[in-house]
Design a protein around this motif. Structure first.
Motif, PDB file in Angstrom:
ATOM      1  N   VAL A   1      -2.305  12.420   2.056  1.00  0.00           N
ATOM      2  CA  VAL A   1      -2.302  11.249   2.931  1.00  0.00           C
ATOM      3  C   VAL A   1      -0.862  11.080   3.404  1.00  0.00           C
ATOM      4  CG1 VAL A   1      -2.967   8.833   3.208  1.00  0.00           C
ATOM      5  CG2 VAL A   1      -4.069  10.214   1.453  1.00  0.00           C
TER       6      VAL A   1
ATOM      7  N   LEU B   1      -6.843  -1.890   6.777  1.00  0.00           N
ATOM      8  CA  LEU B   1      -5.841  -0.894   6.424  1.00  0.00           C
ATOM      9  C   LEU B   1      -6.246   0.392   7.138  1.00  0.00           C
ATOM     10  CD1 LEU B   1      -3.495  -1.093   4.411  1.00  0.00           C
ATOM     11  CD2 LEU B   1      -4.998  -0.179   2.675  1.00  0.00           C
TER      12      LEU B   1
ATOM     13  N   ALA C   1       0.866  -1.180   0.000  1.00  0.00           N
ATOM     14  CA  ALA C   1       0.000   0.000   0.000  1.00  0.00           C
ATOM     15  C   ALA C   1       0.902   1.228   0.000  1.00  0.00           C
ATOM     16  CB  ALA C   1      -0.892  -0.003   1.240  1.00  0.00           C
TER      17      ALA C   1
ATOM     18  N   THR D   1      -4.474   6.581  -1.771  1.00  0.00           N
ATOM     19  CA  THR D   1      -3.686   5.464  -1.258  1.00  0.00           C
ATOM     20  C   THR D   1      -3.842   4.369  -2.303  1.00  0.00           C
ATOM     21  OG1 THR D   1      -4.228   6.093   1.003  1.00  0.00           O
ATOM     22  CG2 THR D   1      -3.359   3.870   0.669  1.00  0.00           C
TER      23      THR D   1
ATOM     24  N   ALA E   1       0.923   5.610   0.207  1.00  0.00           N
ATOM     25  CA  ALA E   1       0.120   6.786   0.550  1.00  0.00           C
ATOM     26  C   ALA E   1       0.797   8.033  -0.005  1.00  0.00           C
ATOM     27  CB  ALA E   1       0.006   6.894   2.070  1.00  0.00           C
TER      28      ALA E   1
ATOM     29  N   THR F   1      -5.376   4.690   7.245  1.00  0.00           N
ATOM     30  CA  THR F   1      -4.667   5.809   6.598  1.00  0.00           C
ATOM     31  C   THR F   1      -4.947   7.058   7.412  1.00  0.00           C
ATOM     32  OG1 THR F   1      -6.554   6.302   5.150  1.00  0.00           O
ATOM     33  CG2 THR F   1      -4.827   4.872   4.247  1.00  0.00           C
TER      34      THR F   1
ATOM     35  N   VAL G   1       0.153   4.900   5.962  1.00  0.00           N
ATOM     36  CA  VAL G   1      -0.738   3.757   5.762  1.00  0.00           C
ATOM     37  C   VAL G   1      -0.204   2.581   6.577  1.00  0.00           C
ATOM     38  CG1 VAL G   1       0.462   3.070   3.609  1.00  0.00           C
ATOM     39  CG2 VAL G   1      -1.874   2.300   4.038  1.00  0.00           C
TER      40      VAL G   1
END
Lengths: 342, 154
Positions: free
Chosen positions: A111, A123, A80, A88, A82, A125, A114
């Motif tokens: 963002v 998940l 992932a 994301t 960000a 964020t 993450v």
């Protein structure tokens, strides 16, 4: 016996500052992701033959601004990322052709971080909009927003799930660390604790929170140039007695003379810190027999570890390699080995 | 008649006469306060067609240097207490110094004590590297900053 931090490799390729690094948890100490202000993420692999590192993939063309944070899922199959562009992204298939399989939209501005929970089902964020979002992964790799948490009074710099429980931690420009928990294990997360100045907390922006392997201690670092260690009775919490608060254990000050941007607790108990003073420092439990509160001591200080600010330090996930990765404004990632000088 | 400017009547100083420095006056290495001041004195104020020097926003005395550690502190004085352009001016100072100085220099920017109603708030934002970086990735802000720092080249 003296300990040293030896520079094992320098990974060059990014064309702007490197914000963060993340070791793939399923690949021992062999695969690393780095993310940069150059809007790309690079995947680096160590050759088992030559032990040298090469860039295996560049994830580009998707984020339109700095990529601030990257995190591998616990299985090591997904990454992932960000970004300041407000999105994301989730990527897979690094061996062949890295592919962005999902874009999580919702934050109103940049963002910043993450984090995956321990089982890889959630998940989290966070960003400059002061919000913390929790996302649930669905069977088809789609992500649904499960909660939007808005207690922080400023830019949220980092989110980090507890290593064993579904308790979420966030730290912020508002100088606090917040703990989020759902009593009935539903989507109903609430802020169950705020660690601020009145609880011996930080007096300026808190950049990172990191846990020890057993999850009963956490370390935080701040623009106030201190590192703080906190503890809780994790067994009581795991036994289902309800929320057990964290308390301040110890503050390490006077070691860094610029903002401390990163701390990371290794599986075998060493805390690494990286700061705007270009140094990497290592701390351990001093194991003192003192009846007074436990203290931590400096194990080693590496001056001029990079030419510019250090933004991130991360220990490799396996216990044996004693490798540490660092990311800097100088556009490089360095790999270090903790070794004892004969 | 005010045109909606935050400070419609700034006090404007004449630009100081520039001394031509002799070779002796240049340091072999590093920078001195006058070097830093030379980089920033001609930055144009975001609101008015005058430089930061003319508006007394910066002066040579605004610069402090730690020679050993290559760290610089620059303070600036917004023209009024509630100046909402303070953050923009700070960003202009950062952007100009970033492109003028060797990369390893550390720069701290603050409003001069007592010169702004939200002194702590402005200082915190200007010294948060991540916030500054994100702001500079915003094309509108970047354009405004570029107009201020490159104005003498137009």
């Amino acid at each position: 016996m003296t300990l040293e931090l030896l520079e094992v490799d320098k990974l060059e390729g990014h064309t702007d500052r490197v914000w963060n690094v993340a070791w793939n948890p399923a690949a021992g100490a062999g695969v690393l992701a780095s993310c940069s202000a150059d809007k790309t993420v690079r995947i680096w692999e160590q050759s088992s033959l030559s032990r040298s590192w090469t860039c295996k993939a560049v994830l580009e063309g998707t984020h339109t601004r700095s990529v601030k944070s990257c995190a591998w899922s616990p299985s090591g199959k997904l990454l992932a990322t960000a970004s300041f562009d407000g999105n994301t992204c989730v990527w897979q298939n690094f061996a062949t052709d890295s592919e962005c399989i999902s874009v999580l939209q919702g934050h109103e501005s940049e963002v910043k971080s993450v984090s995956w929970n321990a089982s890889g089902s959630l998940l989290a964020t966070c960003g400059r909009d002061k919000a913390v979002w929790i996302w649930e992964i669905q069977p088809d790799n789609e992500f649904d927003c499960a909660a939007i948490l808005t207690d922080h009074k400023g830019d949220v710099k980092m989110v980090q799930w507890h290593p064993t429980m579904n308790v979420l931690f966030s730290c912020s420009y508002d100088n606090t660390i917040k703990v989020w928990w759902s009593e009935d294990e539903s989507d109903d997360y609430n802020c169950v604790q705020t660690l601020g100045e009145s609880n011996n907390g930080h007096s300026s922006t808190v950049w990172v929170v990191s846990f020890n392997a057993t999850g009963d201690r956490m370390v935080t670092c701040s623009d106030d140039r201190t590192i703080k260690i906190w503890s809780t009775d994790i067994e009581r919490m795991q036994s289902g007695e309800g929320y057990v608060p964290w308390t301040h254990l110890c503050t390490l000050s006077g070691y860094h003379d610029r903002t401390i941007y990163s701390v990371h607790w290794s599986r075998d108990g060493i805390i690494a810190s990286g700061a705007g003073d270009d140094t990497i420092q290592l701390f351990v439990d001093s194991d003192s027999d003192s009846v007074v509160e436990p203290a931590y001591k400096l194990l080693l200080k590496k001056e001029k570890a990079h030419e510019m600010d250090i933004n991130s330090v991360q220990w490799a996930p396996d216990k044996d390699s004693e490798l540490l990765a660092s990311a800097s404004d100088d556009k490089t990632v360095k790999i270090w080995k903790l070794a004892s000088e004969p | 008649m005010t045109l909606g400017l935050i400070n419609a009547n700034p006090v404007v100083q004449a630009k100081k006469e520039r001394l031509v420095r002799t070779q002796d006056q240049y340091r072999d290495d590093g920078v001195d306060p006058l070097d830093i001041y030379e980089y920033v004195r001609d930055i144009r104020d975001p609101e008015h067609p005058y430089t930061l020097e003319q508006l007394s926003v910066v002066s040579e005395e605004s610069v402090t240097i730690d020679d050993e550690l290559d760290r610089i502190l620059i303070t600036f004085t917004p023209t009024i207490q509630h100046c909402s352009m303070a953050n923009i001016i700070g960003l202009c100072l950062r952007a100009k110094l970033k492109e003028s100085l060797p990369l390893h220099y550390k720069v701290d920017i603050r409003v001069s004590p007592g010169s702004h109603a939200d002194e702590n708030g402005v200082n915190k934002q200007l010294n948060d590297k991540e916030r500054v970086a994100a702001a500079m990735e915003n094309p509108n802000l970047r354009q405004l900053v570029d107009e201020c720092i490159y104005s003498d080249e137009i």
